[in-house]
Design an enzyme around this catalytic site. Sequence first.
Site, mmCIF file in Angstrom:
data_model
loop_
_atom_site.group_PDB
_atom_site.id
_atom_site.type_symbol
_atom_site.label_atom_id
_atom_site.label_comp_id
_atom_site.label_asym_id
_atom_site.label_seq_id
_atom_site.Cartn_x
_atom_site.Cartn_y
_atom_site.Cartn_z
ATOM 1 C CB ALA A 157 43.115 43.164 43.904
ATOM 2 C CE LYS A 158 35.677 42.397 40.432
ATOM 3 N NZ LYS A 158 36.220 41.042 40.524
ATOM 4 N NE ARG A 159 42.542 46.403 48.436
ATOM 5 C CZ ARG A 159 43.335 45.687 49.219
ATOM 6 N NH1 ARG A 159 43.440 44.397 49.041
ATOM 7 N NH2 ARG A 159 44.017 46.256 50.196
#
Lengths: 285, 285
Positions: B95-97
């Site tokens: 997700a690289k959130r």
Amino acid sequence: MTGGYLERLAVRSASTGTVLCLGLDPEPAGLPRGFAHDVTGIEAFAMLALDACLPSVAAVKPNLAFYEAFGSRGLAVVERIRARVPRDVPLILDAKRADIGSTSARLAVALFDALGADAVTLNPYLGREAIAPLLEGPDRYAYVLCRTSNPGADELQGLRVGDETLATRVARRVAAWPEASTEGVGLVVGATAPAELEAIRAVVPGLGFLVPGLGAQGGDADAVLRAGPASEGSVGERPGGGLVVNVGRGILGAAGNGSRDPSRDPAEALAEAAQGWAARLPVLA
Amino acid sequence: MTGGYLERLAVRSASTGTVLCLGLDPEPAGLPRGFAHDVTGIEAFAMLALDACLPSVAAVKPNLAFYEAFGSRGLAVVERIRARVPRDVPLILDAKRADIGSTSARLAVALFDALGADAVTLNPYLGREAIAPLLEGPDRYAYVLCRTSNPGADELQGLRVGDETLATRVARRVAAWPEASTEGVGLVVGATAPAELEAIRAVVPGLGFLVPGLGAQGGDADAVLRAGPASEGSVGERPGGGLVVNVGRGILGAAGNGSRDPSRDPAEALAEAAQGWAARLPVLA
């Protein structure tokens, strides 16, 4: 609708007289009495808040996480919000994303095509090369996280890089990206650190700013109105100076469980709260 | 299933004999002949690839953007992938959130509860304070982006902070977070920069690594097997050393339009490609 994102934002800011952006981030725990604590209640409240506040706001910014918390049914609510927001009101999707190049192209489809964003928020950690595929096309705009509004923002953003902070370096780099000269990119700079906001504005006088952190987070509205608008270049000449100021809980909370008068009509309370913030965040001449 | 994420990953790595992770990132342009270029074709191919590769992989990692490109219908595919991945195979949602604290709590619900991730990828730019709400609870695990595999990663990650790079500073900080001592957090370090991979491993000998960048991105498998596994602490003692190595296009491409023999049975081609990568990425004693 002609013109790029910042032009459309300026037209809307001029017609409403405010740089206020509605942070449309409904939480189950904050819903007014009578709303179901599930995705149907979230949608009903989001639509109520949207309708009530729309006349008083320059833009609308749902943060995707509040909808994704309900999985695919929640993301479908974002699609219906997109359909309900009039085309002359910029819709900013707060995603805080970034990925490597080949994935960024799919992310662009997700945010701009599938969900119909007018602008998005992105994270700078992977560099411009990773963000560029998201900004292909004249109508796309991104606010890149520079100095965020959370209490722990300085752990990385405050690191010294040469004679400045990492946040200031990010600002300087973004201003040098080709997308800056075509009004395709701006910055997220929080209102909770007014000194940093002013310092960052000083080095990038021509970029659009999305400023969160007023209201529940306790940011400084005077500093935002002073340092938030661009002062130079094409952005500085537009009504509002490319500034948009987000208020979420400060508005939604007027109708929620924690409000001063929970028995009051939620739509009325929301409209009044939005009007109040709009008056505090005028488009300055 | 008892034990934390890294323990479950180690059990699975030991039983399959590999640290290979299937990057389940289907693109319309890469689908084999006969698959519809829409969300139904994406789902059919993702499920085919999952079934064909599962015996040869330690973990499965869908990148959400490839599904979100189809809006809420695409996110529903992720929910069905979750239901199809057996509980003993760790599911990493890429997700690289990261978001500010109050939003991070909803992001945690989205990724771990609604979508059922065993582990996720997160972005460090907002600091630990923003990430901490995502990691509450003993079963949650996050890989924090440290040195990504894209060509432009160094724009920020290569900046000098004191006497080291920003990426190395991020690694050092993450290793000092309380979540590191409870096996709740590791790093994403790309295979495309082997020298940085080795330098980062040297300063954080006890963290789990998720390594992308082999296959289509041309990373160095030898460097990954040498520097990827943790060498110290509880993680270093587990089979595989907390390492998981992602291959996406390098496997999926075996069945796609661009493969050497497009007339071949896609399931057979995918299974063989996964077996080949699994053999090249063994669990070392």
